[in-house]
Design an enzyme around this catalytic site. Sequence first.
Site, PDB file in Angstrom:
ATOM      1  N   GLU A   1       0.081  -1.098  -0.282  1.00 55.88           N
ATOM      2  CA  GLU A   1       0.708   0.418  -0.067  1.00 55.88           C
ATOM      3  C   GLU A   1       1.100   1.332  -0.474  1.00 55.88           C
ATOM      4  O   GLU A   1       0.811   2.248  -0.690  1.00 55.88           O
ATOM      5  CB  GLU A   1      -0.624   0.123   0.879  1.00 55.88           C
ATOM      6  CG  GLU A   1      -1.763   0.933   1.253  1.00 55.88           C
ATOM      7  CD  GLU A   1      -2.847   1.143   1.716  1.00 55.88           C
ATOM      8  OE1 GLU A   1      -3.600  -0.718   1.501  1.00 55.88           O
ATOM      9  OE2 GLU A   1      -3.342   1.172   2.812  1.00 55.88           O
TER      10      GLU A   1
ATOM     11  N   GLU B   1      -4.197 -13.444  -3.452  1.00 58.37           N
ATOM     12  CA  GLU B   1      -5.597 -13.284  -3.931  1.00 58.37           C
ATOM     13  C   GLU B   1      -5.184 -13.567  -5.159  1.00 58.37           C
ATOM     14  O   GLU B   1      -4.291 -12.638  -5.576  1.00 58.37           O
ATOM     15  CB  GLU B   1      -6.276 -11.822  -3.579  1.00 58.37           C
ATOM     16  CG  GLU B   1      -7.788 -11.796  -4.105  1.00 58.37           C
ATOM     17  CD  GLU B   1      -7.606 -10.863  -5.712  1.00 58.37           C
ATOM     18  OE1 GLU B   1      -8.571  -9.575  -4.611  1.00 58.37           O
ATOM     19  OE2 GLU B   1      -6.682 -10.070  -6.185  1.00 58.37           O
TER      20      GLU B   1
ATOM     21  N   HIS C   1     -15.547 -11.736  -2.755  1.00 58.55           N
ATOM     22  CA  HIS C   1     -15.915 -10.535  -2.786  1.00 58.55           C
ATOM     23  C   HIS C   1     -16.747 -10.532  -3.310  1.00 58.55           C
ATOM     24  O   HIS C   1     -17.805  -9.068  -2.639  1.00 58.55           O
ATOM     25  CB  HIS C   1     -14.755  -9.736  -3.215  1.00 58.55           C
ATOM     26  CG  HIS C   1     -13.614  -9.943  -2.497  1.00 58.55           C
ATOM     27  ND1 HIS C   1     -12.190 -10.446  -2.886  1.00 58.55           N
ATOM     28  CD2 HIS C   1     -12.680  -8.812  -1.388  1.00 58.55           C
ATOM     29  CE1 HIS C   1     -10.944 -10.271  -2.527  1.00 58.55           C
ATOM     30  NE2 HIS C   1     -11.431  -8.977  -1.231  1.00 58.55           N
TER      31      HIS C   1
END
Length: 764
Positions: A613, A674, A703
Amino acid sequence: MQKISIIGYPRIGIRRDLKKLTEGYFNGKISKEELLKDSAELRRQQWLLQKSKGIDFIPSNDFSFYDTFLDTAFLLGIVPERYRELGLDSLDTYFAAAKGYQVQNLDVKALPMKKWFNTNYHYLVPTISDECEFKLSSSKLLDEYKEALDAGISTKPVIIGPLTFLKLSNIGDNEKKYFDYSHPVIGAYRQLFQKLNELGVELVQIDEPALVTDLSPEDIFCFTDMYNSLLAEKGRVKVLLQTYFGDIRDIYRQVMLLDFDAIGLDFVEGQKNMDLIEEYGFPKNMLLFAGVVSGKNIWINNYRKTLEKLTHLEKYVNRENIVINASCSLLHVPYTVKNETQLEERFKKQLAFAEEKLEELKVLAELWSADNYVQDNRYVRNSENIAEKLESREYLNEAVRDRVTRLMENDFIRQPVFEERIKIQKEGLKLPIFPTTTIGSFPQTAEVRNLRKAYKTGELTKEQYNEKIRDMIAKIVRIQEKIGLDVLVHGEYERNDMVEYFGENLSGFLFTQNGWVQSYGTRGVKPPIIFGDVKRLKPISIDYIAYAQSLTDRPVKGMLTGPVTILNWSFPREDLSLSEITYQIALAIRQEVKDLEAKGIRIIQIDEAALREKLPLRREDWHKEYLIWAIKAFRLVHADVRPQTQIHTHMCYSEFKDIIGEIEKMDADVITFEAAKSDLSLLDVLKESNFKPEVGPGIYDIHSPRVPGKEEISEMLLKMTGKLDNNKLWVNPDCGLKTRGMEETIPSLENMVSAVKDLRREKE
Ligand code: GLN
Ligand code: ZN
């Protein structure tokens, strides 16, 4: 007086009203009419608030039912056939693309999601192909502009610009590049400009954050080409090119030659923008929207420093041409400190959320226009608050500081090397080929949430609450055994959130009651605030995990949140370097790892969901600092475990391909990624790079609420086994299951296990 502006405002509602509305609509609890009416009221309230705070350039179309990137795709007519052919109206088609659609025999997956630059916001990634129509196809932007006019407010509509849109979308055809679509896309933007002219819009804000990333000569050419063509048709509408999250060093000069009326530059994350202005100057008749109030942090602005910056800018830009702006959309901070009734005043006075930032902009404008601002009360108080925080010794922990200073290279190195210890682990764990597991959390059902509420309000004592959590753990252990999973988890029922829960057990963290920030769609997070030095106050999850292990012979995987993720999903302090803060956190989690090991936990997963991030947006900055300390912090957490103990890590949502070497250096034994939603090209990269650790690329996407069929999973397995060393392949969903319901989770996992069993039989 100096004009003030913001780039965008949060949209989830001050009490997460939008989440409640949209979810209410999804569950059939409210009608579409109610959804539309109530969300319009939400927008109106926010515009009125901004007006009351004196914002001169109030944004519109920063609202979204799910995601503004997806809104842009719909605006430009980029809607895949599979959603259109559902035959739904435009809003429901939009929701289908956002979260998938599974009704009766219809089953369409959602668009994939990716992180929005260096934030924890996720946008939906559309696919661009020859099949797209590229024409103005949604009236949302225009409607919201009119809606604001009806409320007496003339707004600045906001839209994502063509370069950012194209570069961040998927290109469906391997043979093509994003710039092959620049002409058709610009066609749609031109149609929009025509409408803006018809409506009499004065100023439109075009967001091009892609300009702060590394740009190739093609990017620069494409940008110039597209905007030359677009700006030639702008008519009476003035165009503000808005950038944020960094500086535009690769394209500054070209941008200044284009016919923009205004440009927004970030002077918080984009320090270099100042150098660019100094070096190349600034066009005389352009407005500069100067981003000087951080849209990302939650700390009060340092008025002295900001006013110095503005005064410095004035050497190069006429004062009448400077608009005081936030550095990026306020989407990334919570609504207001006023909602925090439980925080002590001494903390509150250090904090500024969205609403307080509006106030800061106003005060800054007033101070800058005043003759002698240093005597202004507000300035004096601001300086005092800043000094108070810096000088306070209350949050200083000498022992922790000392420990970090004394870290040696050896503290970061695990022994023996992977190849040796993995053998020992395989012998000890005796898992079948293609071991099945989950990522940690199980659905946070109403039962869990009610439990937590009852505990918070004092209805349940700590003991009673604990007992109930243990019951749930026992239940989920049995369920997992019954499904036939190989490596079990305790379900994470004790955690409201993977970062907040850890933070609550560490010193130096502050929590908000209502500090929600949108993460994606209807999902919000409540990041803690790192205020002081970090130390583990007491064991965190040990008892729960040990209890789960006591109930079964299968290994229970201990679940911890890693230091980089804790840092990245918190609001960090700004008086200590990020690396020091992260090492402090790593030392705290390291104690937790040791305690788990001592309790007989043989597999420990340290989640680094958010590893990427804060990765700098420019490649040349990656290895200078961030990746070095981020990887080291992770290693610090697990470097002193026994060879028998298997260390897992998990990462989600983002691109890994370009940092795969770094990920390997984290030296975990197993990594679950993922990959279900993104393409499987990650597997090729793993293969090419001879990736050492074992891997579990997510086999299905958690999701969305759809249940993947067994065949679908078998197909995925086939692809994975074709590409990866079968002795290194784990099978698992692509992320934690906490946002799902039990009704879809159990059949999904059953399908997964059953597909794996078939495969094992085949391989025998
Ligand atoms: N262990 C966490 C969970 O299962 C991981 C969540 C995440 O990666 N975002 O919920
Ligand atoms: Zn995840």
